[in-house]
Each structure stands twice: as structure tokens, then as C-alpha cells.
Design an enzyme around this catalytic site. Structure first.
Site, PDB file in Angstrom:
ATOM      1  N   LYS A  11     -14.841 -21.544 -17.367  1.00 38.55           N
ATOM      2  CA  LYS A  11     -15.399 -20.777 -17.318  1.00 38.55           C
ATOM      3  C   LYS A  11     -15.875 -19.078 -16.557  1.00 38.55           C
ATOM      4  O   LYS A  11     -17.371 -20.259 -17.321  1.00 38.55           O
ATOM      5  CB  LYS A  11     -14.396 -19.108 -18.613  1.00 38.55           C
ATOM      6  CG  LYS A  11     -12.839 -19.586 -18.574  1.00 38.55           C
ATOM      7  CD  LYS A  11     -12.184 -18.990 -19.612  1.00 38.55           C
ATOM      8  CE  LYS A  11     -10.836 -19.268 -20.066  1.00 38.55           C
ATOM      9  NZ  LYS A  11     -10.430 -18.535 -21.158  1.00 38.55           N
ATOM     10  N   TYR A  51      -2.602 -16.109 -13.987  1.00 35.61           N
ATOM     11  CA  TYR A  51      -2.770 -15.580 -15.353  1.00 35.61           C
ATOM     12  C   TYR A  51      -1.794 -14.455 -15.372  1.00 35.61           C
ATOM     13  O   TYR A  51      -1.247 -13.684 -16.070  1.00 35.61           O
ATOM     14  CB  TYR A  51      -3.748 -15.184 -16.075  1.00 35.61           C
ATOM     15  CG  TYR A  51      -5.117 -15.984 -16.560  1.00 35.61           C
ATOM     16  CD1 TYR A  51      -5.196 -16.638 -17.424  1.00 35.61           C
ATOM     17  CD2 TYR A  51      -6.078 -16.125 -15.384  1.00 35.61           C
ATOM     18  CE1 TYR A  51      -5.713 -17.869 -18.419  1.00 35.61           C
ATOM     19  CE2 TYR A  51      -7.462 -17.630 -16.487  1.00 35.61           C
ATOM     20  CZ  TYR A  51      -7.173 -17.871 -17.351  1.00 35.61           C
ATOM     21  OH  TYR A  51      -7.450 -18.612 -18.201  1.00 35.61           O
ATOM     22  N   ASN A 114     -13.836 -17.409 -23.193  1.00 32.13           N
ATOM     23  CA  ASN A 114     -14.221 -18.382 -24.572  1.00 32.13           C
ATOM     24  C   ASN A 114     -14.952 -19.132 -23.102  1.00 32.13           C
ATOM     25  O   ASN A 114     -13.726 -20.220 -24.046  1.00 32.13           O
ATOM     26  CB  ASN A 114     -13.209 -18.012 -24.929  1.00 32.13           C
ATOM     27  CG  ASN A 114     -11.409 -17.975 -24.377  1.00 32.13           C
ATOM     28  OD1 ASN A 114     -12.090 -18.118 -23.150  1.00 32.13           O
ATOM     29  ND2 ASN A 114     -10.403 -17.695 -24.799  1.00 32.13           N
ATOM     30  N   HIS A 117     -10.501 -23.017 -20.081  1.00 30.79           N
ATOM     31  CA  HIS A 117      -9.512 -22.792 -20.319  1.00 30.79           C
ATOM     32  C   HIS A 117      -8.909 -24.482 -20.707  1.00 30.79           C
ATOM     33  O   HIS A 117      -8.939 -25.363 -20.506  1.00 30.79           O
ATOM     34  CB  HIS A 117      -9.095 -22.575 -18.732  1.00 30.79           C
ATOM     35  CG  HIS A 117      -7.066 -22.624 -18.322  1.00 30.79           C
ATOM     36  ND1 HIS A 117      -5.877 -21.553 -19.267  1.00 30.79           N
ATOM     37  CD2 HIS A 117      -6.283 -23.266 -18.028  1.00 30.79           C
ATOM     38  CE1 HIS A 117      -4.592 -22.181 -18.618  1.00 30.79           C
ATOM     39  NE2 HIS A 117      -5.557 -23.205 -18.331  1.00 30.79           N
ATOM     40  N   GLU A 128      -0.349 -25.829 -13.137  1.00 30.82           N
ATOM     41  CA  GLU A 128      -2.048 -25.328 -12.727  1.00 30.82           C
ATOM     42  C   GLU A 128      -2.470 -26.678 -12.332  1.00 30.82           C
ATOM     43  O   GLU A 128      -3.167 -26.263 -11.899  1.00 30.82           O
ATOM     44  CB  GLU A 128      -2.514 -25.541 -14.440  1.00 30.82           C
ATOM     45  CG  GLU A 128      -1.470 -24.033 -14.867  1.00 30.82           C
ATOM     46  CD  GLU A 128      -2.297 -23.753 -16.821  1.00 30.82           C
ATOM     47  OE1 GLU A 128      -1.961 -23.624 -17.132  1.00 30.82           O
ATOM     48  OE2 GLU A 128      -3.048 -24.545 -16.819  1.00 30.82           O
TER      49      GLU A 128
HETATM   50  P1  IDP Z   1      -6.278 -20.218 -24.779  1.00 29.50           P
HETATM   51  O1  IDP Z   1      -6.352 -19.968 -23.649  1.00 29.50           O
HETATM   52  O2  IDP Z   1      -6.428 -20.116 -25.708  1.00 29.50           O
HETATM   53  O3  IDP Z   1      -4.462 -20.534 -24.321  1.00 29.50           O
HETATM   54  P2  IDP Z   1      -4.625 -17.157 -24.406  1.00 29.50           P
HETATM   55  O4  IDP Z   1      -3.092 -16.899 -24.813  1.00 29.50           O
HETATM   56  O5  IDP Z   1      -3.633 -18.612 -23.153  1.00 29.50           O
HETATM   57  O6  IDP Z   1      -4.879 -17.904 -24.749  1.00 29.50           O
HETATM   58  O7  IDP Z   1      -5.023 -16.345 -23.560  1.00 29.50           O
HETATM   59  C1  IDP Z   1      -5.819 -16.256 -22.286  1.00 29.50           C
HETATM   60  C2  IDP Z   1      -6.753 -15.977 -21.529  1.00 29.50           C
HETATM   61  O8  IDP Z   1      -6.930 -14.789 -22.291  1.00 29.50           O
HETATM   62  C3  IDP Z   1      -7.456 -16.406 -22.803  1.00 29.50           C
HETATM   63  O9  IDP Z   1      -8.013 -17.527 -22.910  1.00 29.50           O
HETATM   64  C4  IDP Z   1      -8.618 -15.626 -22.775  1.00 29.50           C
HETATM   65  O10 IDP Z   1     -10.177 -15.744 -21.645  1.00 29.50           O
HETATM   66  C5  IDP Z   1      -7.741 -13.970 -22.403  1.00 29.50           C
HETATM   67  N1  IDP Z   1      -7.436 -13.857 -23.585  1.00 29.50           N
HETATM   68  C6  IDP Z   1      -7.006 -13.745 -24.738  1.00 29.50           C
HETATM   69  N2  IDP Z   1      -6.466 -12.717 -26.083  1.00 29.50           N
HETATM   70  C7  IDP Z   1      -7.149 -11.998 -25.760  1.00 29.50           C
HETATM   71  C8  IDP Z   1      -7.868 -11.047 -26.281  1.00 29.50           C
HETATM   72  O11 IDP Z   1      -6.991 -10.424 -26.857  1.00 29.50           O
HETATM   73  N3  IDP Z   1      -8.976 -10.374 -25.983  1.00 29.50           N
HETATM   74  C9  IDP Z   1      -8.851 -10.388 -24.689  1.00 29.50           C
HETATM   75  N4  IDP Z   1      -9.049 -11.297 -24.076  1.00 29.50           N
HETATM   76  C10 IDP Z   1      -7.602 -12.379 -23.959  1.00 29.50           C
HETATM   77 MG    MG Z   2      -2.879 -20.453 -22.548  1.00 30.85          MG
END
Ligand code: IDP
Ligand code: MG
Length: 139
Positions: A11, A51, A114, A117, A128
């Protein structure tokens, strides 16, 4: 459906902080091979589409802004049990909850920014991969 591919993105935060090389090294050392890879940037439209499943979540706008804020590395990875093993390698969504030594524990900034992905199912890995790569770009 086979269980040997997953899709990842390094990312914008991890690209900006100079961690492409370190993350790719961890991916290779964990036994994944690279089937496709590109350095690219998502438009807001493309990030929103990728997304779309999170459209109703409160963080969707922020997520689309972030994911279109700078270049990313998109890749298709191959390994037996790829989806689950890659989720283990990257760690929990929130780096504060990510196991020590995981990519997110080492390189993520916060729950939104984070670092990486990882697909959450074999079906989504395929979707994807197709979103980012033509069949001729996979080796
Ligand atoms: P994942 O990437 O671990 O699968 P997901 O729940 O699919 O997590 O969420 C997709 C992306 O959305 C996350 O990787 C992160 O970048 C963002 N995200 C998830 N939860 C939050 C939040 O509570 N605040 C801000 N961004 C979030
Ligand atoms: Mg996810």
C-alpha cells in the site's frame, strides 16, 4: 477452485516509507513465488471499485483516499494454501493486534494505513487478480 494463489498490494504508506524491498523479501522467504507484479497507482474510481464491498463502512471514504494517494505494488502470489498462509504472514488488520514478526506488525502505521493487502478467499483472490492483471501478465 484451486487454493494456490492470492493477491496482494503493497500500500502507499509502505511504498512511501521505503519498505517495498523488505516486504518482498519476507514474501519470498515465506515460500511465495511471484506470478505477476506491477508498480502502479489506483485512481479514486479504481480504488473505490476495488473496495466496493466496504462501501457502507464508515472508513470507506478514507480508505479510497488513502489507496489512491500514491503508487502501490500489485502482485499475484503462488503457494499451496496461499490465501490463509498469506493472511498469517501479514497479521491482523490493526497492527496493534498483529502478531510479532508479521508484515503489519513491522511496517503498518495504523489500522487504515496498514502496509499490505491480502485476499480473504480463493474466489476473491481470482477476482482481485483479474482486476489488476490480464492473463498474459501472469507467469
Ligand atoms: P483486511 O485488509 O485485513 O482484509 P478489511 O476489514 O478487509 O481488512 O478492511 C480493508 C481495509 O480497510 C484494511 O486493510 C484497512 O486499510 C481499512 N480499514 C479496515 N478497518 C478500518 C478502520 O477501522 N479504520 C480505517 N481503515 C480501516
Ligand atoms: Mg479484507
Amino acid at each position: 477452485m484451486t487454493n494456490n494463489i492470492t493477491f496482494t498490494m503493497i500500500k502507499p504508506d509502505a511504498v512511501k516509507s521505503g519498505n517495498i524491498g523488505a516486504i518482498l523479501k519476507m514474501i519470498n522467504e515465506a515460500g511465495f513465488t511471484i506470478k505477476a507484479m506491477k508498480f502502479t497507482k489506483l485512481s479514486k474510481e479504481k480504488a473505490g471499485e476495488f473496495y466496493a464491498v466496504h462501501k457502507e463502512r464508515p472508513f470507506y471514504g478514507e480508505l479510497v483516499e488513502f489507496m489512491s494517494s500514491g503508487p502501490i505494488v500489485a502482485a499475484v502470489l503462488e503457494k499451496e494454501n496461499a490465501v490463509a498462509d498469506f493472511r498469517t504472514l501479514i497479521g491482523a488488520t490493526n497492527p496493534e493486534e498483529a502478531a510479532p514478526g508479521t508484515i503489519r506488525a513491522l511496517y503498518a502505521t495504523n489500522v487504515g494505513e496498514n502496509a499490505v493487502h491480502g485476499s480473504d478467499s480463493d474466489e476473491n483472490a481470482q477476482i482481485e487478480s483479474n482486476f489488476h492483471f490480464a492473463g498474459t501478465e501472469l507467469f
